[in-house]
Design a protein around this motif. Sequence first.
Motif, short mmCIF file in Angstrom:
data_model
loop_
_atom_site.label_atom_id
_atom_site.label_comp_id
_atom_site.label_asym_id
_atom_site.label_seq_id
_atom_site.Cartn_x
_atom_site.Cartn_y
_atom_site.Cartn_z
N LYS A 141 63.25 84.55 7.98
CA LYS A 141 61.92 84.58 7.14
C LYS A 141 61.78 83.31 6.43
O LYS A 141 60.71 82.89 6.18
N ALA A 189 69.10 85.29 17.86
CA ALA A 189 68.10 86.14 18.42
C ALA A 189 67.16 86.45 17.12
O ALA A 189 66.33 87.20 17.40
N HIS A 190 67.35 85.92 16.03
CA HIS A 190 66.59 86.33 15.04
C HIS A 190 65.86 85.28 14.65
O HIS A 190 66.14 84.24 14.13
N THR A 191 64.37 85.76 13.94
CA THR A 191 63.89 84.87 13.31
C THR A 191 63.77 84.96 11.75
O THR A 191 63.32 86.14 11.29
N ASP A 201 75.58 80.65 16.64
CA ASP A 201 74.27 80.82 16.38
C ASP A 201 73.95 79.96 15.45
O ASP A 201 72.61 79.22 15.25
N TYR A 202 74.96 79.59 14.58
CA TYR A 202 74.69 78.49 13.51
C TYR A 202 76.07 78.10 12.92
O TYR A 202 76.85 78.59 13.30
N ARG A 213 64.35 79.66 5.16
CA ARG A 213 65.59 78.94 5.24
C ARG A 213 66.78 78.94 4.25
O ARG A 213 67.54 77.97 3.97
N LYS A 253 72.51 89.82 20.68
CA LYS A 253 71.55 89.79 19.47
C LYS A 253 72.36 89.80 18.20
O LYS A 253 71.84 89.72 17.01
N PRO A 276 59.73 79.69 8.47
CA PRO A 276 60.84 80.48 9.31
C PRO A 276 61.62 79.66 9.79
O PRO A 276 61.46 78.75 10.44
N MET A 277 62.89 80.49 10.34
CA MET A 277 64.05 79.67 11.00
C MET A 277 64.30 80.34 12.11
O MET A 277 64.76 81.59 11.86
N GLN A 278 64.64 79.96 13.39
CA GLN A 278 65.18 80.67 14.44
C GLN A 278 66.64 80.56 14.47
O GLN A 278 67.14 79.57 14.59
N VAL A 279 67.32 81.66 14.18
CA VAL A 279 69.04 81.59 14.19
C VAL A 279 69.39 82.58 15.29
O VAL A 279 69.23 83.84 15.14
#
Length: 640
Positions: free
Chosen positions: A21, A17-19, A251-252, A23, A215, A12-15
């Motif tokens: 599932k 506010a979202h995790t 966020d990314y 990459r 979010k 999993p990867m945190q981006v």
Amino acid sequence: MPSVSFSTLFSPMQVGAHTLKNRIAQAALSSGYHRAHGVSDRHLAFYETRARAGAAMIVTEALACHSRQNAGTRVAAFREESLDGLKRWAASVEPHGTRLVGQFVDPGRGRHHPGRTPYAIGASALPDDLSWTVPHPLTRAEISRLVAELAETAHRLQRAGFSGVELSCGHGHLFHQFLSPAANARTDEYGGDLDGRTRILREILAAIRAACGTKFLLGMKLPGDDGVEGGIGPDLAAAIAGKFAATGMADYFAVAQGAHARSLEMHVPDRTYDRLAYREITRRVRAGAGGLPVLAVGKVSTPEEAEELLAAGDADGVMLGRAMIADGAWVAKAQAGRSGDIRACIGCNTCWESIIEGHGLACVVNPRIATADEAQDPPRAEKPRRVVVVGAGVAGLEAAWVAAVRGHHVTVLGRGAGGAMALHATLPGGEMLGRLPQWQLSRAVAAGAAIHLGEEADAAKILAERPDAVLLATGASMRPAAAGQDLREVLKHPTNGGALCVVYDADHTVGTYDAALYLAEKFARLVIVTPREAVARDMSLVVRQRVLRQLSMKRIEVITLHELVGAADGTATFRQVYNHDTLSIGNIDLLASATIRAPNDSLAAALEEAGVAVQVVGDAYAPRGPLEAVAEGHRAGLAL
Ligand SMILES: Cc1cc2nc3c(=O)[nH]c(=O)nc-3n(C[C@H](O)[C@H](O)[C@H](O)COP(=O)(O)O)c2cc1C
């Protein structure tokens, strides 16, 4: 089931506010599937297939995101009337645990077609080196309106159920033009230093955050290396990423290359580029990205490559474009450890050509793209039949595996697997092309097809198989030229080389130029002569740029508007097509001719006379390209 082999890729990867599932994100891919600038069933099929396969995030194709934009072939997300379609779009993706992110792009002065864009907007009234369009420089008031409208569109996407927005700030588009010192010569607060050049985007980030909250995912596709003199290279790109990271609102980042310029080819690096071509650039941008996730874009084609990149820490995730076009089940197959089953991208960029030509996204290796059952095997046939496929090029092999998977008793009679594409794959930079026939062959064999290669099939041999149906996929051959050796035959044998090689190009396909590039390594001087007004016209702009760059780098000479009329004693004679002046080139060691091809369909009549049902497919029907050949083979296999 979690994969053992690709453990980083499927972690999993945190981006924001979202995790996520895993990459794997799907890159923005303009499809041209819109219906009256709304969402179509083809859209839903295309995106849902890839969400169902397990992509953690999907960035939509470029959306028309503000009202000054000519929607062109895009979905008009800036219109409230589009809301229902946008809802259907989100509903087809989000329930699969996939975050759907809408992409905002304005091309600004960028243009892929001949001519200039009449209502282009830009940072400054400066042209690019591709279309020479001079855009209208946005005024402060126009910038404010644009920022407000983008926030409104982002909010509409949020209302529709999208998880976020990606701002496309690379590829030479409008936002890139603001960021680049080569395109932004403004003297107001939106130009000048890095602070000024990033201001419009910082305002857009702030406005979208204010409209959509914390979010909502906010991604930025940033330039890594735009290939433009005085433009953005990796160091400046890292500084730009750092500036946006410092806002706390992005966020990314995804790292893209090239620009609307002579470097456009860089954004879709074709088969001649190195694998993981942009690994080093991505690593450098990531070093400046303030710890935000950085997604690698460009020529990540197999799960092994993706895993290698991530495990080495060069990127946090991968953003896949053409790999996702080629196989809608890429993610599911990778996760199941079945990477060998993936229909791999061959780097031909036919997909890019298909959207630029306005035909809707198409793919050589994925003939059923954007259909509901695209990622499934063809259905079993009700009644198995004895099928003989004559020819083992990509049309024949496609028909063979489809028919065999459907339960037919398939025999393939052919000279060599892969035909013209396999020959092309032997040239430098052609290696990826070999993936397609290899995949087709292995699927056909696995499904029980009997493959007899190395034989010239004749009517007697075919009839001896007692076929219920024959698919004739015997390809096409170059017509005899006025003089010179058949270029394809030249390629089949080692060449000693010499002082001068002349390639007569009355074919204009990319294979001819790749052959010329190969021969240029063997001869001190290479000249291409063509009756056309230019070389490399029958291919997409990005492929043309690559070909022209390589021809130029190898100092290959080009003579246009001359047709070959004869050759003797090492001297070839050409005639100017308009004024008929004669041109002679002497001391030629090799004259190789590539001509318009003729279909090899002579067996059809004999088989029909014998009462056998024959269908002619691919180049044997009419000489075209691999897109049509594979599609026809596929259809023929399905129709049996
Ligand atoms: C057919 C096609 C359409 C594309 N459309 C977009 C687009 O709408 N927006 C964008 O930012 N990039 C677009 N791209 C670029 C891709 O997002 C990606 O950056 C590029 O294909 C390189 O990644 P790849 O090597 O995985 O294909 C497109 C590329 C292709 C091949």
